[in-house]
Structure formats: structure tokens, C-alpha cells
Design an enzyme around this catalytic site. Structure first.
Site, mmCIF file in Angstrom:
data_model
loop_
_atom_site.group_PDB
_atom_site.id
_atom_site.type_symbol
_atom_site.label_atom_id
_atom_site.label_comp_id
_atom_site.label_asym_id
_atom_site.label_seq_id
_atom_site.Cartn_x
_atom_site.Cartn_y
_atom_site.Cartn_z
ATOM 1 N N ASN A 1 0.836 -1.197 0.000
ATOM 2 C CA ASN A 1 0.000 0.000 0.000
ATOM 3 C C ASN A 1 0.878 1.258 0.000
ATOM 4 O OD1 ASN A 1 -2.182 1.730 0.237
ATOM 5 N ND2 ASN A 1 -2.558 1.282 2.379
ATOM 6 N N CYS A 2 0.904 2.015 1.084
ATOM 7 C CA CYS A 2 1.623 3.289 1.131
ATOM 8 C C CYS A 2 2.955 3.119 1.856
ATOM 9 C CB CYS A 2 0.770 4.358 1.811
ATOM 10 S SG CYS A 2 0.041 3.831 3.383
ATOM 11 N N GLY B 1 -8.106 13.413 1.648
ATOM 12 C CA GLY B 1 -6.888 13.869 2.300
ATOM 13 C C GLY B 1 -6.004 14.706 1.406
ATOM 14 N N SER C 1 -1.834 7.694 7.002
ATOM 15 C CA SER C 1 -1.426 6.441 7.637
ATOM 16 C C SER C 1 -0.115 6.644 8.387
ATOM 17 C CB SER C 1 -1.261 5.351 6.574
ATOM 18 O OG SER C 1 -0.873 4.130 7.158
ATOM 19 N N GLU D 1 -13.278 8.037 0.781
ATOM 20 C CA GLU D 1 -13.336 8.140 -0.662
ATOM 21 C C GLU D 1 -14.701 7.663 -1.165
ATOM 22 O OE1 GLU D 1 -10.216 7.397 -4.357
ATOM 23 O OE2 GLU D 1 -9.660 6.971 -2.304
ATOM 24 N N TYR E 1 -7.059 2.318 11.860
ATOM 25 C CA TYR E 1 -6.889 3.329 10.803
ATOM 26 C C TYR E 1 -8.228 3.999 10.529
ATOM 27 C CZ TYR E 1 -5.690 4.689 5.910
ATOM 28 O OH TYR E 1 -5.465 5.341 4.736
ATOM 29 N N ASN F 1 2.952 0.255 4.641
ATOM 30 C CA ASN F 1 1.687 -0.352 5.061
ATOM 31 C C ASN F 1 1.298 -1.426 4.054
ATOM 32 O OD1 ASN F 1 -1.521 -0.327 4.716
ATOM 33 N ND2 ASN F 1 -1.048 0.156 6.837
ATOM 34 N N CYS G 1 -1.709 10.100 2.804
ATOM 35 C CA CYS G 1 -2.511 11.190 3.381
ATOM 36 C C CYS G 1 -2.675 11.107 4.894
ATOM 37 C CB CYS G 1 -3.880 11.276 2.705
ATOM 38 S SG CYS G 1 -5.019 9.944 3.143
ATOM 39 N N MET H 1 2.292 8.281 5.948
ATOM 40 C CA MET H 1 2.527 7.642 4.652
ATOM 41 C C MET H 1 1.313 7.977 3.777
ATOM 42 S SD MET H 1 3.864 3.891 5.875
ATOM 43 C CE MET H 1 2.451 3.561 6.934
#
Length: 617
Positions: free
Chosen positions: A79-80, A587, A292, A453, A448, A312, A290, A288
Site C-alpha cells: 500500500n503506502c 486527504g 497512515s 473516498e 486506521y 503499510n 494522506c 505515509m
């Protein structure tokens, strides 16, 4: 959703729920269309053949949401992340056929950073961040300074040498940061979008770091393009720290004033409160992407805390309002369903974890072999060493605490202590699960606050189909994001901060707070009052203020929402090429006039555009 033929057909027919799911993807261009096609196939295949049947079923029904199905689990992608930019610049890296050595100037350093960002964003599906960019680039600005010192000794009279050196170095720094801003905004990744990038800065105190901070802010204030519109990327996050820039006696207080002016004019930077974030997460770092956040993690080999190079592994979000609706006002039933549903969340996260561990270093060389994730692996080595022992996070997401409490306490519950305790108990229960799974499996499960969205609409739509129109819950056509105060209610920023500050104690794996303001460019002291009030209360605060601009009549402020989009309230202009309309999107910032169907249905966004949190949804 499990039929690949129908999924692709939806794309060909330009079904809004498919082509407009992501506000920062322009579905009219070929490379985005190609990515959307691949995503539709990957999503259908994953649901039908890869995910455990009960997990796929829970996702399809709307009990949970398995995020980013267009990439994962079809691909073993992460992910991020927080890119290890310092290590990559110092030690060199490889992209494609080029072996890149350490830069010899700040201009080359920022050019390399842009290339790193493009390649990292193409190798994962979440946002990427560069932490402490002012301190990292300070070393390369010093090389420019040394070069100009030599020039000055050869060509400038002694009494003018210092002025010459500083002037030339300042220009180099400004030009480098301006180039980085332009390069990021002109990049297109293989995902068919501009990289979701966050730059963190604000803690450097030497002359070079200060000049870099000022350049970042002045470049953003100046705008991009011939019309000087607001840059959408990178997201800027300014670090506030007592003793560094928070108060008038601090050495970088003047840069805080510049950050306030920038936020009032361009909505960024958001701000991090150093002491509060350190208390919540164990040490200091930017998010990480917006929102996380990584917890503190110590490298066993060195005994030092490490943030850069960590990441993540993905998110699964729980539909909390649905559980409340299914309980029919019985809290004992609510908790019974909650605990049962968390078994599915656990199975979904474990599947996600096991899938990403199947990646090989050669699948994403920039991440695993060339330094973006810190340690550099060889082909054939296990990538799991970069994830286990709590080095990475994997996240339990949640949505709609407001609606869940409304089932039991009515739509005006925010001042009801019992109701708020109930919502805090939900987040505490999520954290208890996360902590127990972390202990059981050796991976850092985090809680989290999902950036909802398109999910804010999807869960609501599915629940409306199941339960009908329920006042203050399904009748709004959206769910509130995470722990945020009901956006329909008018409260002061101070009241909002006080209400929301209790939640991140239990969801430190991801969160952000927003406050809504009128136009602030001539009243940055008001914004500073909120930043200062927030410092010891919340760790991460965003500014939402009207910054729309009409190039027809010169109006600056808030464009009016319409059924079709937005229009200038002064002259009625609706032409996206003759206006700059900027709103929060998940974000990050987005331009809903140029991506008019933000997250599915524009009419819903138009209805909600006045509401602060929903700008990030």
C-alpha cells in the site's frame, strides 16, 4: 462485480461508479483507461477466485470493504510507504537501465527525487511520502554553496563574495524546489494518475534547511502555470515544534508565518504537532500518503528508531453503521455482531498479509532492491524481512461512528457523554483486536481512520437498499468519515478539536482532523490561533478554506455547487478551463471541475461541498 465481462462492459459504457471511483484519475485518457480495464479484471478475478469465499461475500454485501481490489490481491503489491530518500540519494540506485549515483547539487537531488517518486508510485498502490525533505536536501544545498564559494573567490571582489554566494545558493534552492513541484504535477505513473505524494518539512534549523522550507512555501504560494493555479500535488505537511517554530521566540517562527500565509491561500500545508504525535505514535514522522502513521520501531541490528523505508500492507474497513442498524437499538446485539464481524476482518487481513509476502524482490526492484524500502535485497530473498517483527503496518479501518451512535442516541448525540463513550468503546475494541493480533502474529496491526473516498457513498447506498431510509443515517446519501463531527452542524474549530481529540488515542495507525474557515488570506492570525490551540490536543490538522478563483471576472472565494458542477457566484462561469476550483479529496486536494464526477455522483458532492470533512471524502 465477479463477472469480468460485465466489469469491462461497464468501463466501455462509462458507468460512473467505475470510471469516476478515483477523483485523481482522468478516465478520458488512454493510459488511465488501460489501468481501469486491468483493475476491473483484477477485481473480478480476486473476488471470484482468490479471496476466501466468506471474505468476498462480506465485501460484496457491504459488511466490510477490502480496499484496492483493482491491485491487490491479484498482485502481491504493498500500500503506502515512507520512502528512504536519504539512503537512496546517498548510496545511489537503479531505475531501468540507469545506475544513478549520489547527486552533486540540490537541483540534481530534486530531479532524482521526482524519478524515485514516479517509480515507487508505479510499484505500489498507495501514497508515498518524503519525510524531513528540508533536512535531507540541506546536504546537497551545501554542495551548491561550496561551488559558489569557489566561483566567488575566483571572480568576485572580497566584500561582495558572501552576498554573491548566498544569493546564488538561494536561487538554486528556489529553482530546485520549483522544478520538483512542476515535475511531480506532470508525472503520470503506470496507475494512470499523478503520484499521491506527501512532503514533510519544518524541523531543520540551519541556514540551508530554512531556505529550503521558505522555497517550498513560496513556490506553492506562487502557483503553477501561466494562470498561477493551486498545485494539487505534492501534499505539504509542515511540522510544528515548541522551541523550533511554534512561538515568537523560536528561531523558525518566521517560517511558521509563511506557512500560515500559504495554508490560507493554497489550503496546504497541513500541520503536525511534534509533541502530540510523538506521544501518540512513539516518535515523530509524517504520514505515509494522506494519513497512515507508522508506530515507533527500533532496528534490532542498530538499536535505533527507523521510519524511512517502512510501509503499510493494506486496509480492510468495517461498516460500523450497518452493525448498529442490524442491532435494532440493542447494544448487546451490537457487540455480538461486532465481534462476529471482526472474525471476518481478521481473515481478510491475514489473507492480505500472506499474499503480499509472496512478492519477490524482482517484482518491484525500486522498492526491494534499490533502497526505497531501506534494506536492499537480492533476487530470491524473502521480502517478509521488511514486513515482520512489526516493521510494517496492516490496518483495520472503520467508518461512521456518528451514524452508529445515532441508532442508539439520536442524531444530536455529540454532547451526550454516554453516546460519546459508546463511540470511544468501538475504537477501543478495534485497538484491542489489533493489539492481540499483533501479539499473535508478529506484524503491527493498526487501527486506521479510513479516508472513505467512494466508500462513504458505497456503504450508505448498500445500507439504504437493505434498511431503507433511516433519519440521519441513510437519508444523507453518505456516511461520516471515521470519528469526525457531523459535518452538517455548525461548531467552532476549537469545539471540533476538543470533541475529536480523544479518538486518535486508539486509532494512531491513521487519522486526520479538519477545520473549516471562511477566506483567511487577510486574517492568518485566526488560523494561527487554531494551530496553537491544536498543538497540545491533536497531532495532525488540515485547513479547509475557500480558495476557488475565476479567471473570467477575477472572483476569489467559494464557487457555488450546482447539479452539474460548480459555478462562479459572481459571473456564473462554469468553464473548467477558466476557473480553478480546489476541494479536499481523500486527504489530498483535487479539482472537481476538471474531474467533474468526483467519486461516483457529482450531485452528492455538490450537496456536501460546504461540509468540511466531506471534502476529504
Amino acid at each position: 462485480m465477479t463477472d469480468m465481462t460485465k466489469s469491462v462492459q461497464k468501463l466501455l459504457e462509462k458507468d460512473e461508479t467505475v470510471v469516476n471511483e478515483n477523483a485523481n484519475k482522468d478516465a478520458t485518457v488512454f493510459n488511465t483507461q488501460r489501468d481501469l480495464t486491468a483493475g476491473a479484471v483484477a477485481k473480478s478475478y480476486a473476488l471470484k477466485y482468490m479471496l476466501p469465499k466468506h471474505v468476498a461475500n462480506a465485501h460484496l454485501k457491504g459488511d466490510i470493504h477490502f480496499h484496492d481490489l483493482d491491485y491487490s490481491p491479484y498482485h502481491a503489491m504493498t500500500n503506502c510507504c515512507l520512502i528512504d530518500i536519504r539512503g537512496m540519494l546517498q548510496n545511489g540506485f537503479t531505475i531501468g537501465n540507469a545506475n544513478v549515483e549520489s547527486p552533486k547539487s540540490i537541483q540534481t537531488a530534486t530531479a532524482q527525487i521526482a524519478q524515485i517518486i514516479a517509480n515507487v508510485a508505479s510499484s505500489q498502490y498507495g501514497g508515498c511520502s518524503v519525510d524531513r525533505i528540508d533536512e535531507i536536501l540541506s546536504d546537497y544545498a551545501k554542495l551548491n554553496y561550496a561551488k559558489h564559494e569557489k566561483e566567488a573567490q575566483d571572480w568576485v571582489v572580497p566584500e561582495k563574495q558572501q552576498e554573491y554566494v548566498e544569493s546564488r545558493t538561494k536561487k538554486d534552492i528556489y529553482d530546485a524546489m520549483q522544478s520538483l513541484e512542476y515535475e511531480i504535477n506532470t508525472l503520470y505513473t503506470s496507475n494512470g494518475q499523478t503520484p499521491f505524494v506527501t512532503l514533510g518539512f519544518g524541523l531543520g534549523e540551519d541556514w540551508f534547511a530554512r531556505e529550503i522550507q521558505k522555497a517550498i512555501l513560496n513556490v506553492r504560494i506562487g502557483g503553477v502555470g501561466k494562470d498561477k493555479h493551486t498545485a494539487i500535488f505534492p501534499k505539504l505537511v509542515f511540522s510544528l515544534k515548541r522551541g523550533t517554530n511554534l512561538e515568537k521566540q523560536d528561531p523558525n517562527y518566521d517560517i511558521k508565518q509563511l506557512a500560515l500565509a500559504c495554508s490560507a491561500k493554497r489550503m496546504y500545508p497541513d500541520v503536525l504537532s511534534y509533541d502530540t504525535l510523538t506521544r501518540l505514535t512513539g516518535d515523530f514522522k509524517v504520514p505515509m500518503g494522506c494519513r497512515s502513521f507508522l508506530p515507533a520501531w527500533k532496528d534490532e541490528a542498530t538499536g535505533e528508531n527507523v521510519n524511512a523505508g517502512r510501509n503499510n500492507l493494506g486496509v480492510v474497513t468495517l461498516n460500523v453503521p450497518r452493525i448498529a442498524l442490524q442491532s435494532r437499538g440493542d447494544q448487546a446485539k451490537f457487540w455480538e455482531i461486532f465481534h462476529e464481524r471482526m472474525k471476518t476482518v481478521k481473515d481478510a487481513l491475514l489473507f492480505r498479509l500472506n499474499r503480499v509476502r509472496e512478492a519477490r524482490p524482482e517484482n518491484a526492484p525500486i522498492l526491494y532492491k534499490y533502497g526505497a524500502f531501506g534494506k536492499r535485497l537480492e533476487d530470491g530473498e524473502s521480502v517478509d524481512q521488511l514486513f515482520n517483527r512489526n516493521r510494517s503496518t496492516i490496518s483495520i479501518g472503520y467508518i461512521g461512528l456518528y451514524e452508529a451512535a445515532t441508532v442508539f442516541y439520536g442524531g444530536e448525540w455529540e454532547q451526550n457523554a454516554e453516546a460519546k463513550t459508546f463511540t470511544l468503546d468501538i475504537v477501543k475494541a478495534l485497538k484491542k483486536y489489533a493489539d492481540s493480533w499483533k501479539e499473535e502474529y508478529g506484524y503491527w496491526f493498526s487501527v486506521y481512520s479510513t479516508p472513505s473516498e467512494s466508500l462513504t457513498d458505497r456503504f450508505n447506498r448498500l445500507d439504504k437498499e437493505k434498511f431503507g431510509i433511516v433519519k440521519d443515517i441513510t437519508d444523507k446519501e453518505y456516511y461520516q468519515n471515521s470519528f469526525h463531527y457531523d459535518v452538517r452542524k455548525k461548531i467552532t474549530p476549537f469545539e471540533k478539536i476538543d470533541f475529536e481529540k480523544d479518538y486518535p488515542e486508539y486509532c494512531s495507525g491513521g487519522f486526520i482532523h479538519y477545520c473549516e474557515y471562511p477566506k483567511l488570506v487577510h486574517n492568518t492570525k485566526a488560523l494561527e490561533a487554531v494551530w496553537d490551540y491544536a498543538y497540545d490536543r491533536v497531532a495532525y490538522l488540515g485547513t479547509n478554506t475557500p480558495i476557488d478563483k475565476c479567471y473570467e471576472c477575477g472572483f476569489e472565494g467559494e464557487f457555488a455547487p450546482t447539479e452539474e458542477g460548480f459555478k462562479c457566484p459572481h459571473c456564473g462561469n462554469t468553464d473548467p478551463e477558466k476557473a480553478d476550483v480546489v476541494k479536499r479529496t481523500c486527504g489530498y486536494l483535487g479539482n472537481p471541475m476538471k474531474r467533474p464526477m468526483v467519486h461516483g455522483r457529482h450531485v452528492e458532492i455538490s450537496k456536501r461541498v460546504k461540509h468540511m470533512e466531506l471534502r476529504d471524502e
